[in-house]
Design a protein around this motif. Structure first.
Motif, PDB file in Angstrom:
ATOM      1  N   THR A  79       0.856  -1.187   0.000  1.00 39.88           N
ATOM      2  CA  THR A  79       0.000   0.000   0.000  1.00 39.88           C
ATOM      3  C   THR A  79       0.888   1.232   0.000  1.00 39.88           C
ATOM      4  OG1 THR A  79      -1.716  -1.152   1.270  1.00 39.88           O
ATOM      5  CG2 THR A  79      -1.811   1.259   1.199  1.00 39.88           C
ATOM      6  N   CYS A  80       0.788   2.019  -1.045  1.00 39.68           N
ATOM      7  CA  CYS A  80       1.565   3.260  -1.143  1.00 39.68           C
ATOM      8  C   CYS A  80       0.718   4.410  -0.617  1.00 39.68           C
ATOM      9  CB  CYS A  80       1.976   3.530  -2.588  1.00 39.68           C
ATOM     10  SG  CYS A  80       3.150   2.328  -3.256  1.00 39.68           S
ATOM     11  N   VAL A  81       1.307   5.211   0.259  1.00 35.95           N
ATOM     12  CA  VAL A  81       0.572   6.275   0.939  1.00 35.95           C
ATOM     13  C   VAL A  81       1.113   7.636   0.519  1.00 35.95           C
ATOM     14  CG1 VAL A  81      -0.224   7.138   3.166  1.00 35.95           C
ATOM     15  CG2 VAL A  81       0.368   4.710   2.910  1.00 35.95           C
ATOM     16  N   ASP A  82       0.211   8.538   0.149  1.00 39.72           N
ATOM     17  CA  ASP A  82       0.601   9.896  -0.212  1.00 39.72           C
ATOM     18  C   ASP A  82      -0.489  10.857   0.268  1.00 39.72           C
ATOM     19  OD1 ASP A  82       2.820  11.103  -2.382  1.00 39.72           O
ATOM     20  OD2 ASP A  82       1.057  12.366  -2.111  1.00 39.72           O
ATOM     21  N   LEU A 114      -3.842  -7.464 -10.044  1.00 37.00           N
ATOM     22  CA  LEU A 114      -3.631  -8.663  -9.237  1.00 37.00           C
ATOM     23  C   LEU A 114      -3.946  -8.444  -7.765  1.00 37.00           C
ATOM     24  CD1 LEU A 114      -0.292  -9.961 -10.835  1.00 37.00           C
ATOM     25  CD2 LEU A 114      -2.571 -11.006 -11.034  1.00 37.00           C
ATOM     26  N   GLY A 115      -4.240  -7.188  -7.402  1.00 38.33           N
ATOM     27  CA  GLY A 115      -4.600  -6.883  -6.023  1.00 38.33           C
ATOM     28  C   GLY A 115      -3.425  -6.776  -5.074  1.00 38.33           C
ATOM     29  N   ARG A 116      -2.219  -6.666  -5.625  1.00 32.93           N
ATOM     30  CA  ARG A 116      -1.021  -6.591  -4.784  1.00 32.93           C
ATOM     31  C   ARG A 116      -0.540  -5.161  -4.576  1.00 32.93           C
ATOM     32  NH1 ARG A 116       1.649 -11.443  -7.985  1.00 32.93           N
ATOM     33  NH2 ARG A 116       2.521  -9.730  -9.213  1.00 32.93           N
ATOM     34  N   LEU A 117      -1.136  -4.189  -5.269  1.00 27.04           N
ATOM     35  CA  LEU A 117      -0.669  -2.806  -5.204  1.00 27.04           C
ATOM     36  C   LEU A 117      -1.866  -1.875  -5.062  1.00 27.04           C
ATOM     37  CD1 LEU A 117       1.724  -0.788  -5.467  1.00 27.04           C
ATOM     38  CD2 LEU A 117       1.333  -0.816  -7.948  1.00 27.04           C
ATOM     39  N   ARG A 118      -1.823  -1.057  -4.013  1.00 30.33           N
ATOM     40  CA  ARG A 118      -2.902  -0.112  -3.751  1.00 30.33           C
ATOM     41  C   ARG A 118      -2.318   1.253  -3.403  1.00 30.33           C
ATOM     42  NH1 ARG A 118      -3.952  -4.987  -2.032  1.00 30.33           N
ATOM     43  NH2 ARG A 118      -2.536  -4.703  -0.274  1.00 30.33           N
ATOM     44  N   PHE A 119      -3.148   2.283  -3.537  1.00 32.50           N
ATOM     45  CA  PHE A 119      -2.730   3.650  -3.227  1.00 32.50           C
ATOM     46  C   PHE A 119      -3.798   4.297  -2.354  1.00 32.50           C
ATOM     47  CE2 PHE A 119      -0.814   2.436  -7.214  1.00 32.50           C
ATOM     48  CZ  PHE A 119       0.508   2.824  -7.051  1.00 32.50           C
ATOM     49  N   THR A 120      -3.361   5.054  -1.359  1.00 33.34           N
ATOM     50  CA  THR A 120      -4.307   5.660  -0.430  1.00 33.34           C
ATOM     51  C   THR A 120      -3.720   6.915   0.201  1.00 33.34           C
ATOM     52  OG1 THR A 120      -5.676   5.243   1.535  1.00 33.34           O
ATOM     53  CG2 THR A 120      -3.476   4.306   1.537  1.00 33.34           C
ATOM     54  N   THR A 121      -4.611   7.739   0.744  1.00 36.63           N
ATOM     55  CA  THR A 121      -4.189   8.888   1.550  1.00 36.63           C
ATOM     56  C   THR A 121      -4.331   8.589   3.045  1.00 36.63           C
ATOM     57  OG1 THR A 121      -6.423   9.825   1.466  1.00 36.63           O
ATOM     58  CG2 THR A 121      -4.858  10.566  -0.230  1.00 36.63           C
ATOM     59  N   GLU A 122      -4.864   7.421   3.383  1.00 32.93           N
ATOM     60  CA  GLU A 122      -5.148   7.066   4.773  1.00 32.93           C
ATOM     61  C   GLU A 122      -3.946   6.369   5.414  1.00 32.93           C
ATOM     62  OE1 GLU A 122      -7.826   8.024   6.383  1.00 32.93           O
ATOM     63  OE2 GLU A 122      -8.575   9.002   4.572  1.00 32.93           O
ATOM     64  N   LYS A 135      -3.216   5.801   8.714  1.00 26.32           N
ATOM     65  CA  LYS A 135      -3.442   4.943   9.869  1.00 26.32           C
ATOM     66  C   LYS A 135      -3.844   3.529   9.463  1.00 26.32           C
ATOM     67  CE  LYS A 135      -5.465   5.043  14.483  1.00 26.32           C
ATOM     68  NZ  LYS A 135      -6.231   5.877  15.450  1.00 26.32           N
ATOM     69  N   GLY A 136      -4.798   3.435   8.559  1.00 25.98           N
ATOM     70  CA  GLY A 136      -5.242   2.115   8.114  1.00 25.98           C
ATOM     71  C   GLY A 136      -4.141   1.355   7.414  1.00 25.98           C
ATOM     72  N   ALA A 137      -3.397   2.057   6.576  1.00 24.24           N
ATOM     73  CA  ALA A 137      -2.310   1.403   5.837  1.00 24.24           C
ATOM     74  C   ALA A 137      -1.241   0.885   6.787  1.00 24.24           C
ATOM     75  CB  ALA A 137      -1.704   2.385   4.842  1.00 24.24           C
ATOM     76  N   PHE A 138      -0.868   1.715   7.769  1.00 26.76           N
ATOM     77  CA  PHE A 138       0.190   1.330   8.705  1.00 26.76           C
ATOM     78  C   PHE A 138      -0.214   0.126   9.563  1.00 26.76           C
ATOM     79  CE2 PHE A 138       1.988   5.928   8.898  1.00 26.76           C
ATOM     80  CZ  PHE A 138       2.472   5.776   7.603  1.00 26.76           C
ATOM     81  N   ASN A 139      -1.433   0.136  10.046  1.00 23.20           N
ATOM     82  CA  ASN A 139      -1.851  -0.930  10.960  1.00 23.20           C
ATOM     83  C   ASN A 139      -2.166  -2.234  10.243  1.00 23.20           C
ATOM     84  OD1 ASN A 139      -1.739   0.218  13.669  1.00 23.20           O
ATOM     85  ND2 ASN A 139      -3.261   1.674  12.922  1.00 23.20           N
ATOM     86  N   ASN A 140      -2.313  -2.178   8.930  1.00 21.83           N
ATOM     87  CA  ASN A 140      -2.497  -3.403   8.146  1.00 21.83           C
ATOM     88  C   ASN A 140      -1.180  -3.900   7.550  1.00 21.83           C
ATOM     89  OD1 ASN A 140      -5.307  -3.670   8.523  1.00 21.83           O
ATOM     90  ND2 ASN A 140      -5.701  -2.124   6.946  1.00 21.83           N
ATOM     91  N   SER A 141      -0.070  -3.296   7.982  1.00 25.27           N
ATOM     92  CA  SER A 141       1.236  -3.649   7.429  1.00 25.27           C
ATOM     93  C   SER A 141       2.159  -4.192   8.509  1.00 25.27           C
ATOM     94  CB  SER A 141       1.893  -2.422   6.777  1.00 25.27           C
ATOM     95  OG  SER A 141       1.094  -1.914   5.736  1.00 25.27           O
ATOM     96  N   ASP A 142       3.046  -5.084   8.096  1.00 26.75           N
ATOM     97  CA  ASP A 142       4.085  -5.598   8.994  1.00 26.75           C
ATOM     98  C   ASP A 142       5.291  -4.667   9.007  1.00 26.75           C
ATOM     99  OD1 ASP A 142       2.717  -8.230   9.429  1.00 26.75           O
ATOM    100  OD2 ASP A 142       3.079  -8.395   7.267  1.00 26.75           O
ATOM    101  N   VAL A 143       5.537  -4.029   7.862  1.00 25.63           N
ATOM    102  CA  VAL A 143       6.715  -3.184   7.687  1.00 25.63           C
ATOM    103  C   VAL A 143       6.296  -1.885   7.021  1.00 25.63           C
ATOM    104  CG1 VAL A 143       8.993  -2.986   6.595  1.00 25.63           C
ATOM    105  CG2 VAL A 143       8.224  -5.202   7.475  1.00 25.63           C
ATOM    106  N   ILE A 144       6.868  -0.773   7.488  1.00 23.32           N
ATOM    107  CA  ILE A 144       6.604   0.543   6.901  1.00 23.32           C
ATOM    108  C   ILE A 144       7.889   1.074   6.288  1.00 23.32           C
ATOM    109  CG2 ILE A 144       5.879   2.917   7.349  1.00 23.32           C
ATOM    110  CD1 ILE A 144       4.354   1.841   9.813  1.00 23.32           C
ATOM    111  N   TYR A 145       7.851   1.365   4.992  1.00 19.72           N
ATOM    112  CA  TYR A 145       8.990   1.964   4.293  1.00 19.72           C
ATOM    113  C   TYR A 145       8.802   3.480   4.249  1.00 19.72           C
ATOM    114  CZ  TYR A 145      10.987  -2.387   2.397  1.00 19.72           C
ATOM    115  OH  TYR A 145      11.601  -3.604   2.240  1.00 19.72           O
ATOM    116  N   ILE A 146       9.833   4.206   4.621  1.00 12.92           N
ATOM    117  CA  ILE A 146       9.823   5.662   4.506  1.00 12.92           C
ATOM    118  C   ILE A 146      10.583   6.048   3.238  1.00 12.92           C
ATOM    119  CG2 ILE A 146      10.535   7.858   5.527  1.00 12.92           C
ATOM    120  CD1 ILE A 146      10.343   6.571   8.267  1.00 12.92           C
TER     121      ILE A 146
END
Length: 440
Positions: free
Chosen positions: A27-30, A61-69, A71-82
Motif C-alpha cells: 500500500t503506497c501512501v501519499d 492482481l490486487g497486490r498494489l494499492r494507493f491511499t491517503t489514509e 493509519k489504516g495502511a500502517f496498521n495493516n502492514s508488517d513493515v513501513i517503508y519511509i
C-alpha cells in the motif's frame, strides 16, 4: 508480506511497485488525493520506462494499492517503508522536514510493534534519531526497529535496477529486523550486504559522491584533451578497459545533475564539516561541476562576442535521457543565462517540457519537435543525449538553421560524420570542427 510505503515520489513509487512485483502486498501512501487517484488508475506521475505497465499489472492482481489514509495502511502492514524526499537546504544540509512529519504520523497511527525501513537518503545518524523519536512518542508497550535500506536507482533505468541491481544494502542493529528485511528482498535474487545502520547510511552518500567524482574527473580530462588535441572518447575507452577503472560514468559532458548527485555531494560535504573534516576533494568536484555546466555557453559567447538578439535552439531539458526530471540540469543554467543576455530561446524535449515550464522564464518558447526548435536559429545547444537527437540527420542543421553552429554538450555525433558537413560543431573533449565562419 504486507508493506506500506510512505511517499510516492521517484523512490517510493518504484520501490512500492517493485515489492508488489515480487509478490508482497503493498500500500503506497501519499497526502495528495489527486496523485493517489491518478496512480490508482495505473498512471504514473513521473516518467520512467516500464513503470506504468507494472503498476497496471499489480493493481489488477490486487497486490498494489494507493491511499491517503496513513493509519489504516500502517496498521495493516508488517513493515513501513519511509521514502519521502530529503531536499537540500541552502547550506547544503539535508532537509529532514518530511522525515519528521512521517515520524509524527507513524507515532500517532500504529497500535502494535513495527519495523520501519528508511529508503530516503538521510545523513549518518538519522535512522538512530528516527528510532529515538519514535520510542519517545510511542507508548511503552509498542516497540519499533529501524532499518536503513538505501536505494541505488538510476532515473530512466529504475526498473532494470530494482530487479537487476548490483547489491541490496541492509543496515540494522537488530538481527531479527535485518533477517526480515533480507527475506522481503530475497525474491529479487540480488546480492545482499548486511551491515550496521551508520555504515549503510554512509554507503549511499559515498557511492554517489564517488560516481560524481568520476564524472568530474573525465570532464577535467576532456578539457585537457581539447588543449592537447586528444579525443576524450578514445581516452575514456582506453581507461575503461582497465578493470580497476571500469567503463561506467566515463562519458564526458557538461556535468552531472538530477535529484541525487548534486544533493548528496553537498550533504556529504556538510556531514564532513560537522565532524571538523575538510573534504577538499569533494569540494573541488562540486565547484568544477558548477563551472562545467556553463562550458559550452562560455564557448558560444567567445565565438559570437554577444548572444543578445540571437535565436537559440535548445535540444533537451531533462538532466539525462529517459526521464522528465530537470532538477539541477545544466539546461536550466544555460537557458536562464541566455534569457538574461537577451537571446530568443526555443526549447524542445520529448518528455520534460511540462516540468520545464514550471521552472524556466516565461520568455522561453516551447516547440513540439526537434526540427521546430532548430529552424531559423543562429546556434543550437544539445543538452540531453536523447536517441531522438542522436538520429537527427546532419543536413537538418545545415538546411534549417540560419547558420549551423551546434554546441553539443553530450557528444551525440561522430566527428568523422561531422567533417565536411557544413556545420560548426563544438563538443566536449574533442576537436572543434569549424566548416565556416561564425556570423556575428
Amino acid at each position: 508480506m504486507n508493506i506500506s510505503v510512505v511517499g510516492t515520489g521517484y523512490v517510493g513509487l518504484v520501490t512500492g511497485v517493485g515489492l508488489s512485483e515480487i509478490n508482497h502486498n503493498v500500500t503506497c501512501v501519499d497526502t495528495n488525493p489527486q496523485k493517489v487517484d491518478l496512480m490508482s488508475k495505473g498512471r504514473s506521475p513521473i516518467y520512467e520506462p516500464g513503470l506504468e505497465e507494472l503498476m497496471e499489472k499489480n493493481i489488477k492482481l490486487g497486490r498494489l494499492r494507493f491511499t491517503t489514509e496513513h493509519k489504516g495502511a500502517f496498521n495493516n502492514s508488517d513493515v513501513i517503508y519511509i521514502a519521502v524526499g530529503t531536499p537540500d537546504n541552502e547550506d547544503g544540509t539535508a532537509n529532514l522536514t518530511y522525515i519528521n512529519q512521517v515520524i509524527d504520523v507513524i507515532a500517532n497511527s500504529i497500535t502494535e510493534d513495527k519495523i520501519i525501513v528508511t529508503k530516503s537518503t538521510v545523513p549518518v545518524g538519522t535512522n538512530h534519531l528516527i528510532m529515538k523519536k519514535l520510542n519517545e512518542k510511542l507508548p511503552n508497550h509498542i516497540k519499533v526497529e529501524v532499518v536503513s535500506n538505501p536505494e541505488f536507482l538510476r532515473e530512466g533505468s529504475a526498473i532494470e535496477d530494482i530487479f537487476h541491481g548490483d547489491r541490496i544494502v541492509i543496515g540494522a542493529d537488530n538481527q531479527l529486523a535485518s533477517e526480515i528485511i533480507r527475506e522481503i528482498n530475497k525474491p529479487y535474487n540480488i546480492p545482499i550486504f548486511e551491515t550496521d545502520i551508520r555504515s549503510a547510511e554512509m554507503i549511499k552518500y559515498a557511492s554517489n559522491a564517488f560516481l560524481a567524482t568520476k564524472i568530474s574527473f573525465i570532464n577535467e580530462i576532456a578539457n585537457i584533451c581539447e588543449k592537447v588535441e586528444a579525443n576524450v572518447e578514445e581516452v575514456a575507452l582506453g581507461m575503461g578497459m582497465d578493470s580497476r577503472v571500469g567503463n561506467q560514468f566515463l562519458r564526458a559532458g557538461i556535468g552531472y545533475g538530477g535529484s541525487c548527485f548534486p544533493k548528496d555531494t553537498k550533504a556529504l560535504k556538510k556531514i564532513a564539516e560537522n565532524v571538523d573534516y575538510d573534504f577538499k576533494l569533494l569540494s573541488s568536484v562540486i565547484e568544477f561541476n558548477n563551472r562545467q555546466q556553463r562550458k559550452l555557453l562560455d564557448q558560444a559567447i567567445n565565438d559570437f562576442g554577444t548572444l543578445k538578439g540571437k535565436t537559440v535552439g535548445i535540444l533537451g531539458v531533462a538532466f539525462k535521457p529517459n526521464t522528465d526530471d530537470i532538477r539541477e540540469a545544466s539546461s536550466l543554467v544555460i537557458i536562464r543565462d541566455l534569457i538574461k543576455m537577451g537571446a530568443k530561446v526555443k526549447v524542445y524535449d520529448p518528455v520534460a517540457i511540462d516540468n520545464a515550464k514550471k521552472e524556466l522564464p516565461i520568455e522561453v518558447e516551447y516547440k513540439n519537435t526537434a526540427l521546430d526548435a532548430i529552424n531559423n536559429t543562429d546556434l543550437v545547444f544539445i543538452l540531453t543525449e536523447w536517441d531522438e537527437f542522436k538520429s537527427i540527420p546532419l543536413e537538418c542543421f545545415t538546411d534549417s538553421m540560419l547558420t549551423p553552429n551546434v554546441y553539443d554538450g553530450r557528444n551525440c555525433f561522430d566527428l568523422e560524420n561531422v567533417k565536411n558537413s557544413g556545420i560548426n560543431y563544438c563538443s566536449i573533449g574533442r576537436k572543434y570542427i569549424k566548416n565556416q565562419k561564425v556570423k556575428l
